[in-house]
Scaffold this active site. Structure first.
Site, mmCIF file in Angstrom:
data_model
loop_
_atom_site.group_PDB
_atom_site.id
_atom_site.type_symbol
_atom_site.label_atom_id
_atom_site.label_comp_id
_atom_site.label_asym_id
_atom_site.label_seq_id
_atom_site.Cartn_x
_atom_site.Cartn_y
_atom_site.Cartn_z
ATOM 1 N N LYS A 105 -11.777 -0.497 2.312
ATOM 2 C CA LYS A 105 -10.405 -0.364 2.016
ATOM 3 C C LYS A 105 -10.199 -1.244 0.572
ATOM 4 O O LYS A 105 -10.122 -2.250 0.546
ATOM 5 C CB LYS A 105 -9.475 -0.741 2.973
ATOM 6 C CG LYS A 105 -7.892 -0.611 2.855
ATOM 7 C CD LYS A 105 -7.060 -1.449 3.777
ATOM 8 C CE LYS A 105 -5.728 -1.380 3.008
ATOM 9 N NZ LYS A 105 -4.701 -2.410 4.087
ATOM 10 N N GLY A 150 3.268 -5.575 5.335
ATOM 11 C CA GLY A 150 4.013 -6.510 6.084
ATOM 12 C C GLY A 150 5.528 -6.515 6.090
ATOM 13 O O GLY A 150 6.221 -7.288 6.925
ATOM 14 N N GLY A 207 3.554 -1.370 5.667
ATOM 15 C CA GLY A 207 4.889 -1.195 5.962
ATOM 16 C C GLY A 207 5.432 -0.651 7.327
ATOM 17 O O GLY A 207 6.584 -0.636 7.751
ATOM 18 N N THR A 246 0.461 -5.966 10.939
ATOM 19 C CA THR A 246 1.615 -6.987 11.047
ATOM 20 C C THR A 246 2.270 -6.690 12.393
ATOM 21 O O THR A 246 2.852 -7.670 13.419
ATOM 22 C CB THR A 246 2.143 -7.609 9.805
ATOM 23 O OG1 THR A 246 1.515 -7.718 8.883
ATOM 24 C CG2 THR A 246 3.295 -8.420 10.232
#
Length: 257
Positions: free
Chosen positions: A96, A157, A185, A207
């Protein structure tokens, strides 16, 4: 099922392994989610003690593909070097790719991203680029050798969900045959379901689960959400209407005088 560099995932949920209260909770949450990919950071591996090796052993037991990332890299050189180290540690060509351009929003440096993607694909990597919903950048990433695109939903986050629905829908429509992952997000299971309903092939998050009051319960909720969203997309949902449309047919209705 969409293939990611020839690999079929058991679930369209890609779940991160950082920020959890403890390794045990991380492992329990990951299993509860049924996620098909575990994302990991090279920074979790430690050459000075056994902590990193124990973490890697824990992730290996999940039995799913591992997607290392170049989180925190701000230059092409740093991202490429981190990717090369990650390939040695985790034994996978998957990466990634993050090249961060803005410290506050963590928005990707798309110019550096394209440059790094080209270098890594020529080196045999299978790159998952963290990018924006910009169509020109997407085209250049594909020309650089990427076979997957990972547009952000919102800043990493932030939990804001899908900030630019029009841009994301346009990107999905522009490249219908390219596997796409909404990355960053996502804050709620409904955000993940919405992404899947729009035709995206997977959702990557960390997150929203790790920082939840109950990470295990939240992980389970996200697992259900991506499956529901995918099922809804496959079912060919109705188009929105500007006017009401009665659900009860008028033909055969009795009229009273």
């Amino acid at each position: 099922m969409t293939l990611f560099y020839g690999t079929e995932l058991t679930s369209p949920l890609m779940l991160g392994t950082a920020l959890y209260p403890s390794p045990a909770i991380m492992a329990e949450a990951f299993k509860a989610s049924g996620a098909g990919v575990a994302t990991v950071s090279l920074r979790r591996e430690s050459g000075a003690d056994r902590a990193g090796q124990d973490f890697w052993s824990l992730v290996s037991d999940f039995g799913v593909p591992v997607l290392p990332n170049t989180a925190g890299c701000h230059t092409v050189k740093e991202a490429v070097t981190t990717a090369q180290m990650a390939r040695e540690v985790f034994g996978t060509p998957w990466i990634k790719l993050e090249v961060i351009g803005h410290t506050d929003t963590l928005q990707p440096d798309v110019f550096g991203l394209v440059e790094a993607a080209k270098i890594l694909t020529e080196d045999g990597f299978e790159v998952f680029p963290y990018t924006t919903e910009d169509l020109i950048v997407a085209e250049r990433l594909l020309n650089a050798g990427c076979k997957v695109l990972m547009p952000w939903g919102a800043p990493i986050g932030s939990g804001l969900g899908l900030n630019n629905l029009h841009g994301l829908r346009t990107m999905r429509a522009q490249f219908p045959d390219v596997p796409m992952v909404i990355d960053a997000g996502i804050g709620l299971p409904s955000h993940a379901a919405q992404a899947m309903e729009m035709g995206f092939d997977a959702v990557l998050l960390n997150t929203a689960v790790a920082k939840a009051g109950d990470p295990v319960a939240m992980a389970r909720a996200f697992g259900l959400a991506v499956e529901a969203g995918k099922a809804a997309y496959d079912a060919d949902p109705m188009e929105p209407r500007d006017m009401a449309s009665p659900s009860t047919p008028l033909i055969g209705k009795a009229f009273l005088e």
